[in-house]
Design an enzyme around this catalytic site. Structure first.
Site, short mmCIF file in Angstrom:
data_model
loop_
_atom_site.label_atom_id
_atom_site.label_comp_id
_atom_site.label_asym_id
_atom_site.label_seq_id
_atom_site.Cartn_x
_atom_site.Cartn_y
_atom_site.Cartn_z
N GLY A 9 0.86 -1.19 0.00
CA GLY A 9 0.00 0.00 0.00
C GLY A 9 0.90 1.23 0.00
N ALA A 10 0.93 1.92 -1.14
CA ALA A 10 1.82 3.09 -1.27
C ALA A 10 1.03 4.38 -1.21
CB ALA A 10 2.61 3.01 -2.58
N VAL A 13 -0.25 6.65 4.17
CA VAL A 13 0.42 6.02 5.32
C VAL A 13 1.65 5.25 4.84
CG1 VAL A 13 0.19 4.39 7.23
CG2 VAL A 13 -1.74 5.86 6.62
N GLY A 14 1.49 4.46 3.78
CA GLY A 14 2.60 3.62 3.31
C GLY A 14 3.80 4.43 2.87
N ASP A 33 2.18 -1.51 -4.47
CA ASP A 33 0.77 -1.10 -4.58
C ASP A 33 0.18 -1.77 -5.81
OD1 ASP A 33 -0.80 1.52 -3.17
OD2 ASP A 33 -1.67 0.85 -5.08
N ARG A 82 -11.09 5.86 6.12
CA ARG A 82 -12.41 6.41 6.45
C ARG A 82 -12.69 7.72 5.76
NH1 ARG A 82 -13.42 7.05 12.58
NH2 ARG A 82 -11.19 7.54 12.66
N SER A 119 -3.85 -1.53 8.33
CA SER A 119 -5.17 -1.30 7.71
C SER A 119 -6.28 -1.43 8.75
CB SER A 119 -5.41 -2.31 6.58
OG SER A 119 -4.31 -2.35 5.70
N HIS A 175 -8.72 -0.33 18.83
CA HIS A 175 -8.40 0.90 18.12
C HIS A 175 -9.72 1.45 17.57
CE1 HIS A 175 -6.12 3.83 15.96
NE2 HIS A 175 -6.48 3.39 14.77
N1 NAD Z 1 -3.88 1.51 12.51
C1 NAD Z 1 -3.93 2.81 12.49
O1 NAD Z 1 -3.76 3.46 13.52
C2 NAD Z 1 -4.17 3.53 11.19
C3 NAD Z 1 -3.86 4.88 11.06
C4 NAD Z 1 -4.05 5.50 9.83
C5 NAD Z 1 -4.59 4.79 8.75
N2 NAD Z 1 -4.91 3.49 8.94
C6 NAD Z 1 -5.46 2.69 7.83
O2 NAD Z 1 -4.41 2.45 6.88
C7 NAD Z 1 -5.00 2.21 5.59
C8 NAD Z 1 -4.31 3.10 4.55
O3 NAD Z 1 -4.58 4.47 4.79
P1 NAD Z 1 -4.03 5.59 3.77
O4 NAD Z 1 -4.42 6.89 4.34
O5 NAD Z 1 -2.62 5.31 3.42
O6 NAD Z 1 -4.95 5.28 2.49
P2 NAD Z 1 -4.57 5.55 0.94
O7 NAD Z 1 -5.82 5.44 0.16
O8 NAD Z 1 -3.76 6.79 0.85
O9 NAD Z 1 -3.63 4.31 0.58
C9 NAD Z 1 -4.08 2.99 0.47
C10 NAD Z 1 -3.34 2.36 -0.68
O10 NAD Z 1 -3.66 0.97 -0.70
C11 NAD Z 1 -3.62 0.58 -2.08
N3 NAD Z 1 -4.29 -0.71 -2.26
C12 NAD Z 1 -5.63 -0.98 -2.30
N4 NAD Z 1 -5.83 -2.29 -2.50
C13 NAD Z 1 -4.59 -2.87 -2.59
C14 NAD Z 1 -4.14 -4.19 -2.79
N5 NAD Z 1 -5.00 -5.20 -2.95
N6 NAD Z 1 -2.81 -4.42 -2.83
C15 NAD Z 1 -1.92 -3.40 -2.68
N7 NAD Z 1 -2.29 -2.12 -2.48
C16 NAD Z 1 -3.61 -1.86 -2.43
C17 NAD Z 1 -4.30 1.72 -2.80
O11 NAD Z 1 -4.02 1.72 -4.19
C18 NAD Z 1 -3.71 2.92 -2.06
O12 NAD Z 1 -2.56 3.43 -2.70
C19 NAD Z 1 -6.50 2.49 5.77
O13 NAD Z 1 -7.19 1.28 5.98
C20 NAD Z 1 -6.55 3.35 7.03
O14 NAD Z 1 -7.81 3.31 7.67
C21 NAD Z 1 -4.71 2.85 10.11
#
Ligand code: NAD
Length: 309
Positions: A9-10, A13-14, A33, A82, A119, A175
């Site tokens: 996931g890039a 967060v990634g 990604d 979200r 995630s 969480h």
């Molecule tokens: N645990 C925590 O405290 C915490 C904190 C922040 C965000 N999160 C979670 O982290 C996740 C990512 O958040 P974000 O802000 O980076 O979102 P984002 O949309 O910026 O990034 C998510 C990435 O995942 C990629 N993706 C989707 N399906 C995929 C797959 N099958 N294989 C590979 N990549 C795939 C998308 O193309 C996208 O680039 C979300 O679920 C968010 O709720 C968790």
């Protein structure tokens, strides 16, 4: 030799996590990604900052799991985040499908790795990762308390006008809205918070912590938090790679600790090269234990919803 960490996931967060890790210099990063060009572009952009920041580690982007092979740690940030008005649980079905596919590939190409789940909904996705990978529970850990505790620490530092490093904050439990904040265990230069602030002020700070993610979502409108989350993830990954044996609040699958069985929940965890090296059992009162138990029951409901029980 730097360690190898893959980040699935890039997105926000990634990619921010990749930047933090290579800048700290403890691992080379592979960013993966499903979107073509996205991880390659972000990785190249981060790499091109090396001459300025002066790091020697590398970050590469890919759409192919073969490039992640042999990673010591794999961080999962793939999935939806979200939108305003959405709860973490509403992400459950969509992200369960994404995460189970991702985990199968991770287990295939890095069978010895530690999985660091990010995630959402975090606790349910961490449980799913244990089941889908078939890894022992010490090799699957979730990032939740590192972020929630950092948020609480930030609010306490601002309220008391003290440096954040003077604060040791502990947020346990789920969480989400059922997170468990135990102010007695949160200290400022060794003094419990309960001796420094009124109950009313503590309640206000705890409430803000519980809704900390929502506060950012509502402000951003088109995204959710990633700077503080990536700091928490990079901290945990460093504790693992550098075998620091540091105790941090993390999501872990419990097997009787705190009286909880077969549910993932945020608890103090000693992190080292083996992943979860120990689940540390704080001396909680009966009422505090009950809060943690109730929080875990909520997660069991999500686990059931995924058909895993
Ligand atoms: N645990 C925590 O405290 C915490 C904190 C922040 C965000 N999160 C979670 O982290 C996740 C990512 O958040 P974000 O802000 O980076 O979102 P984002 O949309 O910026 O990034 C998510 C990435 O995942 C990629 N993706 C989707 N399906 C995929 C797959 N099958 N294989 C590979 N990549 C795939 C998308 O193309 C996208 O680039 C979300 O679920 C968010 O709720 C968790």
């Amino acid at each position: 030799m730097p360690a190898k960490i893959s980040i699935i996931g890039a997105g926000n967060v990634g990619a921010t996590t990749a930047q933090r890790i290579v800048e700290r210099g403890y691992a080379d990063v592979v960013l993966l990604d499903i979107v073509e060009g996205l991880p390659q572009g972000k990785a190249l952009d981060i790499q091109e900052s090396a001459p300025v920041i002066n790091f020697k580690t590398t970050v590469t982007g890919t759409n192919d799991y073969k490039d992640t092979a042999g990673s010591g740690v794999v961080i999962i940030t793939a999935g939806l985040f979200r939108k305003p008005g959405m709860t973490r649980d509403q992400l459950l079905a969509a992200n369960a499908e994404i995460v189970s596919g991702v985990i199968k590939n991770v287990a295939k190409y890095s069978p010895e790795c530690i999985i660091l789940m990010v995630s959402n909904p975090l606790d349910a996705m961490t449980y799913l990762a244990v089941k889908a990978s078939q890894f022992p529970r010490n090799r699957v850990v979730g990032m939740s308390g590192a972020l929630d505790s950092a948020r609480l620490g930030t609010f306490i530092a601002a309220e008391l006008k003290v440096p954040p490093e003077d604060i040791s904050a502990w947020v346990l439990g789920a969480h989400g809205l059922n997170m468990v904040v135990i102010p007695r265990l949160t200290t400022v230069r060794g003094k419990p918070l309960t001796e420094l602030l009124s109950q009313e002020t503590i309640d206000k700070l705890v409430e803000r912590t519980i809704h900390g993610g929502r506060e950012i979502v509502d402000l951003l409108k088109v995204g959710s938090a990633f700077y503080a989350p990536s700091a928490g993830i990079a901290h945990m990954a460093e504790a693992i790679v550098r075998d620091k044996k540091e105790t941090l609040p993390c999501a872990a699958l419990l097997d009787g600790e705190y009286g909880i069985k077969d549910s993932v929940i945020g608890v103090p965890v000693k992190l080292g090269r083996g992943g979860i090296e120990q689940i540390v059992e704080f001396d909680l009162s009966a009422a505090e234990k009950q809060l943690l138990y109730d929080s875990a029951e909520g997660i069991k409901a999500s686990i059931k919803q995924m058909g895993l029980k």
